[in-house]
Write a protein that holds these residues in place. Structure first.
Motif, PDB file in Angstrom:
ATOM      1  N   THR A 173     -20.756 -25.450 -14.893  1.00  0.00           N
ATOM      2  CA  THR A 173     -19.445 -25.940 -15.187  1.00  0.00           C
ATOM      3  C   THR A 173     -18.703 -26.345 -13.923  1.00  0.00           C
ATOM      4  O   THR A 173     -18.607 -25.677 -12.997  1.00  0.00           O
ATOM      5  CB  THR A 173     -18.533 -24.855 -15.972  1.00  0.00           C
ATOM      6  N   THR A 205     -11.308 -14.807 -10.477  1.00  0.00           N
ATOM      7  CA  THR A 205     -11.487 -15.022 -12.004  1.00  0.00           C
ATOM      8  C   THR A 205     -12.928 -15.731 -12.188  1.00  0.00           C
ATOM      9  O   THR A 205     -13.683 -15.291 -13.016  1.00  0.00           O
ATOM     10  CB  THR A 205     -10.391 -16.003 -12.620  1.00  0.00           C
ATOM     11  N   LEU A 206     -13.306 -17.083 -11.310  1.00  0.00           N
ATOM     12  CA  LEU A 206     -14.539 -17.448 -11.214  1.00  0.00           C
ATOM     13  C   LEU A 206     -15.612 -16.382 -10.918  1.00  0.00           C
ATOM     14  O   LEU A 206     -16.786 -16.482 -11.532  1.00  0.00           O
ATOM     15  CB  LEU A 206     -14.646 -18.574 -10.104  1.00  0.00           C
ATOM     16  N   GLN A 207     -15.436 -15.384 -10.151  1.00  0.00           N
ATOM     17  CA  GLN A 207     -16.329 -14.622  -9.603  1.00  0.00           C
ATOM     18  C   GLN A 207     -16.815 -13.605 -10.673  1.00  0.00           C
ATOM     19  O   GLN A 207     -17.911 -13.289 -10.897  1.00  0.00           O
ATOM     20  CB  GLN A 207     -15.869 -13.758  -8.625  1.00  0.00           C
ATOM     21  N   GLN A 208     -15.800 -13.355 -11.520  1.00  0.00           N
ATOM     22  CA  GLN A 208     -15.870 -12.270 -12.864  1.00  0.00           C
ATOM     23  C   GLN A 208     -16.404 -13.104 -14.001  1.00  0.00           C
ATOM     24  O   GLN A 208     -17.308 -12.705 -14.621  1.00  0.00           O
ATOM     25  CB  GLN A 208     -14.498 -11.760 -13.262  1.00  0.00           C
ATOM     26  N   GLN A 209     -16.151 -14.482 -14.154  1.00  0.00           N
ATOM     27  CA  GLN A 209     -16.754 -15.048 -15.377  1.00  0.00           C
ATOM     28  C   GLN A 209     -18.080 -15.849 -15.302  1.00  0.00           C
ATOM     29  O   GLN A 209     -18.867 -16.235 -16.238  1.00  0.00           O
ATOM     30  CB  GLN A 209     -15.687 -16.078 -15.924  1.00  0.00           C
ATOM     31  N   TYR A 210     -18.613 -15.990 -13.861  1.00  0.00           N
ATOM     32  CA  TYR A 210     -19.730 -16.749 -13.779  1.00  0.00           C
ATOM     33  C   TYR A 210     -20.649 -15.929 -12.951  1.00  0.00           C
ATOM     34  O   TYR A 210     -20.275 -15.003 -12.058  1.00  0.00           O
ATOM     35  CB  TYR A 210     -19.478 -18.182 -12.926  1.00  0.00           C
ATOM     36  N   ASP A 211     -22.000 -16.370 -12.886  1.00  0.00           N
ATOM     37  CA  ASP A 211     -23.138 -15.722 -12.154  1.00  0.00           C
ATOM     38  C   ASP A 211     -22.814 -15.943 -10.818  1.00  0.00           C
ATOM     39  O   ASP A 211     -23.408 -15.088  -9.838  1.00  0.00           O
ATOM     40  CB  ASP A 211     -24.582 -15.953 -12.685  1.00  0.00           C
ATOM     41  N   HIS A 238     -25.021 -19.031 -15.762  1.00  0.00           N
ATOM     42  CA  HIS A 238     -23.936 -19.926 -15.731  1.00  0.00           C
ATOM     43  C   HIS A 238     -23.271 -20.041 -14.460  1.00  0.00           C
ATOM     44  O   HIS A 238     -22.683 -19.014 -13.977  1.00  0.00           O
ATOM     45  CB  HIS A 238     -22.791 -19.738 -16.772  1.00  0.00           C
TER      46      HIS A 238
END
Length: 459
Positions: A171, A226-232, A146
């Motif tokens: 996304t 946050t994006l780094q933590q939640q997405y590949d 993702h």
């Protein structure tokens, strides 16, 4: 629109043009080719091997192939050839400065006709007339990965589409309430008509696997950490969100505003007659945005439109073609004049501007000591966009290496942070062109895909 022009009359009140004429003034600047014209024009192409037009195209479209397909009446084939290289080929056909890229390189410029093949109009013909039963590009098997894309402008959309084709879930986080970026908000209305930017995005999304979230602005309600933590992986297609300042007293006075802000409102309105119009206006700048602003103000009914630039015509970044459009619409150009003082009336509103006459000596721009004054009801600054540093306000984003104000990337569009990529106007390489942003997004998508595949193999 900002309230800085609320004291000015509307186009309807100015009354230079009736509604029908206003509508005509903002119809297609370059009418599309008819089927017969397209066939005839396509047959002018020599279908060169190692074609110089392809070398000049920032998005590597196989131009001879798609033109040959048009000549054979294979319109879907031509469109697919274009879109495989540039998924925003329809909008690029409308806004790309083909006169300094592919068409300048056309070998037909040097034969007896001395006239290039009309590549831009042929590209538009193919993408306007394509009729696919379903999206022409199919998604690969799901990778289970993702990716977050920040910005639904040309770079972000191009990246998202290619990632989706490669089997990733995407996304897209967009600050505005509509996708498209400059195609939706920043292009002269007469260059992209009939809500084309929206239709093109809808077509792009038909590939599947792309989720768009609006009202999401990095540095405000969205953080890179946050994006780094939640997405590949993360792709930043931020564009340039801030207008440069003149650095003069009175810059916030009613009657002075960035050209891009006015163009944004003009692009979105359903009633041209309701737009505020300055009967006398000044546009400061030398690029295509300055030309777009000046031309559109003239077409709305302004009686005196003056475009002012601090250097000579030969230094203007707007192409000769764009300059001729402005002149044909009655725009007066003043060169070798630099903003010196904003003139205000007794109510503190813009009344004009004083300019210092300039000259170039030993490569340096200097004042001659002379000044000129130009009366105006409004001043529009189009002196370039700068990076909105609030986008990178959180601690993680602040660690991004920069090239001046822009984000530093390597040849794979990777930033200094792991699994974070960037492209488009927010990075240093390129020409600040839509077609260049599309290419950045596409290439970054392939780089992301390769990096994730390598990580999986190493695991």
């Amino acid at each position: 629109m900002t309230h800085s022009l609320d004291h000015l009359p509307s186009a309807k009140e100015v009354g230079t043009y009736d509604p029908a004429t206003l509508a005509h003034n903002f119809s297609d600047l370059h009418p599309p080719l008819t089927p017969r014209q397209a066939i005839i024009e396509s047959q002018r192409c020599l279908y060169c091997y190692d074609a110089p037009c392809v070398e000049a195209c920032p998005s590597d479209i196989d131009i001879p192939s798609f033109i040959r397909q048009i000549s054979e009446n294979n319109i879907n084939g031509a469109a697919e050839t274009i879109l495989e290289a540039n998924i925003l080929g329809g909008s690029c056909a409308r806004v790309c400065p083909t006169e300094i890229l592919c068409e300048r390189s056309c070998v037909r410029n040097h034969d007896a006709e001395c006239q290039p093949v009309l590549i831009g109009l042929l590209q538009r013909y193919a993408t306007d007339h394509m009729q696919f039963e379903s999206h022409p590009f199919k998604r690969a098997a799901s990778t289970g990965r993702h990716i977050a894309v920040v910005g639904a402008g040309p770079a972000g959309l191009s990246c998202a589409h290619r990632l989706a084709m490669l089997g990733h879930q995407v996304t897209v986080f967009e600050a505005e309430q509509k996708p498209g970026g400059l195609n939706e908000y920043g292009i002269a209305r007469y260059k992209m008509t009939d809500d084309f930017a929206r239709k093109e995005v809808e077509f792009l999304l038909e590939v599947g696997g792309i989720d768009l979230q609006y009202g999401q602005r990095l540095g405000y309600n969205l953080e890179l950490s946050t994006l780094q933590q939640q997405y590949d992986s993360v792709f930043l297609g931020l564009g340039l969100g801030a207008s440069r300042a003149l650095g003069l007293t009175g810059e916030n006075a009613p009657g002075l505003m960035p050209a891009v802000d006015y163009i944004k409102t003009l692009r979105q309105t359903d009633d041209l007659g309701s737009l505020t119009v300055a009967k006398r206006c000044i546009v400061i700048g030398a690029g295509n945005t300055a030309i777009d602003m000046a031309t559109q103000m003239a077409r709305l009914g302004a009686t005196e439109v003056t475009l002012v630039y601090r250097r000579g015509v030969e230094a203007m970044s707007a192409t000769d073609h764009e300059q001729e459009i402005a002149k044909a619409n009655g725009v007066h150009m003043v060169t070798w004049a630099q903003p010196d003082e904003i003139l205000l009336d007794d109510q503190g509103r813009v009344a004009g501007m004083r300019f210092a006459k300039t000259v170039e000596q030993a490569g340096q721009l200097t004042s001659t000591g002379e000044t000129i004054e130009i009366a105006a009801d409004a001043i529009f600054k189009a002196i370039g966009q700068s990076f909105d540093n609030t986008s990178l306000a959180d601690a993680t984003a602040a660690e991004l290496a920069r090239d001046g104000e822009r984000i530093h990337v390597n040849e794979m569009f990777q930033t200094s942070l792991p699994n974070v990529y960037a492209g488009g106007d927010c990075v240093k390489p390129g020409q600040d062109l839509t077609v260049q942003a599309v290419q950045h997004g596409k290439l970054a998508a392939h780089a992301i895909h390769q990096a994730l595949a390598a990580q999986q193999e190493a695991a």
